[in-house]
Write an enzyme that holds these catalytic residues in place. Structure first.
Site, mmCIF file in Angstrom:
data_model
loop_
_atom_site.group_PDB
_atom_site.id
_atom_site.type_symbol
_atom_site.label_atom_id
_atom_site.label_comp_id
_atom_site.label_asym_id
_atom_site.label_seq_id
_atom_site.Cartn_x
_atom_site.Cartn_y
_atom_site.Cartn_z
ATOM 1 N N HIS A 291 3.257 45.485 18.797
ATOM 2 C CA HIS A 291 3.848 46.774 19.128
ATOM 3 C C HIS A 291 3.506 47.862 18.113
ATOM 4 O O HIS A 291 3.531 49.049 18.457
ATOM 5 C CB HIS A 291 5.365 46.643 19.246
ATOM 6 C CG HIS A 291 5.820 46.030 20.530
ATOM 7 N ND1 HIS A 291 5.816 44.674 20.749
ATOM 8 C CD2 HIS A 291 6.285 46.591 21.675
ATOM 9 C CE1 HIS A 291 6.265 44.420 21.967
ATOM 10 N NE2 HIS A 291 6.540 45.565 22.557
ATOM 11 N N GLY A 292 3.227 47.495 16.892
ATOM 12 C CA GLY A 292 2.922 48.536 15.922
ATOM 13 C C GLY A 292 2.670 47.987 14.535
ATOM 14 O O GLY A 292 3.122 46.890 14.194
#
Length: 439
Positions: A291-292
């Site tokens: 996700h990041g």
């Protein structure tokens, strides 16, 4: 036509990254052909490894290079070394996490023998860059979209009506998400002290915001695809009605959770050799990192990995088996309450700017500061957010179960569609981009 339109759509964001998208597709197309052409298993492994290196290398370079460099510098600083490492500061190509996973599924499926390589480079790149789901999912498997791209079906009137319904529902969700962003920002981005009630309201609002925002996008993507004659699988099934952390991941971002299960968890060994707990934890940990590039996302993934492994460990106990067999409404509400509470705790890590902010918020949520008073309207806002989340889920249940009844009433269906879309466009916030564009 779909390929050109999709590339124009993607280039409207930043045309410089079109070659990156096309190169990823071209590389995997020819790698899959090479995998199928050789009978030597060792050479097949080398080709699929090249696919992994190309796709994960591009993803790592653009998304994680600075994160790794800064983390190394911080680690060396703990030992007194002031390292000045170069920072790339590259723009993250929108949708790269989605289309790299989608492209990887093709070469892995061909390597495993789950599908034969497709003929037609244009078809493959068109499927990879298919514009409705290109920038924020769902993550399509090659075997889901390539046969449809090879023989494009004419859209039926029934599918078109359902497509319009999903587009309208998606707009309603996005509009609701933008409204819930206000109390969420108050809790997560406040510079001064915030009361415990406002913190819980903000976390609940972010839970509603990210669900309405992300599922709203995928609803619209599925609806637009239906207008063109394509079938895209659902990505959400009322996740906040889940009765366990495992059940939550069967309902939330289904295309990612199933991808991680089939291509990462299975590759790690799955349930074999008694390593189920370890493999589940690693899978969710890497799912968080997907996700990041931040430690907050790693913590979010680790948290979900921990509660899912704990769920599996407890499932063998007699009391757990009794609870699972129970038909009691109270027991089901208890399981739902515990699950939803754990999901909310996870969202704190997901949304917080850094780990210190997340830990501070969790402390203030559970051990309130006496001298911080709630605003008079805080209770009202809390219940408005809670009711909004409930209504969105009830709307989803209706669409999943009874949409055909409404679609078969044209005198009611079309006025509702026009009214719903008009209201959303009138009160919406066009400047608020979709949350998952950043991934």
């Amino acid at each position: 036509m779909i390929l050109v339109g999709s590339l124009v759509f993607y280039g409207a964001w930043n045309y410089r990254f079109i070659p990156l998208l096309v190169a990823s597709g071209v590389a995997d197309y020819f790698i899959a052909q090479a995998i199928a052409a050789t009978p030597n298993r060792r050479i097949k492994q080398l080709w699929v490894t090249l696919s992994l290196v190309v796709n994960l290398g591009l993803l790592g370079l653009f998304k994680y290079a600075d994160f790794v460099l800064l983390s190394v510098a911080d680690f060396l600083q703990l030992f007194g070394y002031q390292a000045s490492l170069p920072v790339l500061s590259w723009v993250l190509p929108v949708g790269i996490s989605f289309y790299t996973f989608q492209s990887l599924s093709y070469t892995i499926d061909v390597y495993r023998g789950d599908m034969a390589p497709r003929k037609g480079l244009v078809e493959f790149v068109a499927a990879l860059s298919f514009f409705p789901q290109l920038v924020a999912g769902p993550i399509l498997r090659a075997r889901q979209i390539l046969p449809q791209m090879h023989s494009i079906a004419l859209p039926s009137w029934e599918s078109a009506k359902h497509g319009f319904l999903l587009i309208t529902v998606g707009l309603i969700k996005k509009t609701s998400a933008d409204l819930m962003a206000i109390p969420a920002q108050r809790a997560f981005d406040a510079e001064g002290a915030v009361s415990t009630l406002e913190l819980w309201t903000g976390v609940l609002a972010f839970a509603g915001q990210i669900y309405g925002d992300f599922s709203g996008y995928t609803d619209m993507a599925i609806g637009i695809a239906l207008l063109l004659g394509f079938q895209i699988p659902l990505n959400f099934r009322v996740p906040y009605f889940a009765l366990s952390p495992v059940d939550f991941w069967r309902r939330w971002h289904i295309s990612l959770s199933s991808w991680l299960r089939d291509y990462l968890y299975v590759s790690l060994g799955g349930n074999r050799h008694g390593n189920r707990t370890r493999n589940i934890f690693i899978t969710l940990l890497l799912g968080g990192l997907w996700h990041g590039a931040a430690w907050t996302f790693v913590a979010w993934g680790a948290f979900h990995g921990a509660i899912i492994t704990a769920t599996h460990c407890l499932s063998g106990l007699a009391i757990s088996e009794a609870l699972n067999r129970s038909k009691s409404v109270f027991i089901r509400l208890l399981k739902w309450g515990v699950t939803f509470y754990l999901v909310l705790i996870g969202w704190v890590f997901f949304r917080a700017a850094d780990m210190s902010t997340a830990v501070s918020m969790l402390a203030d949520m559970h051990f309130p500061v006496a001298d911080v008073a709630s605003a008079p309207a805080a209770t009202t806002v809390f219940w408005m957010v809670a009711v909004s989340i409930l209504l969105i889920h009830l709307m989803d249940l209706y669409v999943l179960r009874d949409a055909k009844k409404l679609e078969n009433l044209p005198c009611l269906f079309w006025p509702l569609m026009v009214l719903g879309q008009a209201l959303c466009l009138f009160i919406g916030e066009p400047s608020n981009e979709f949350i998952y564009f950043q991934f």
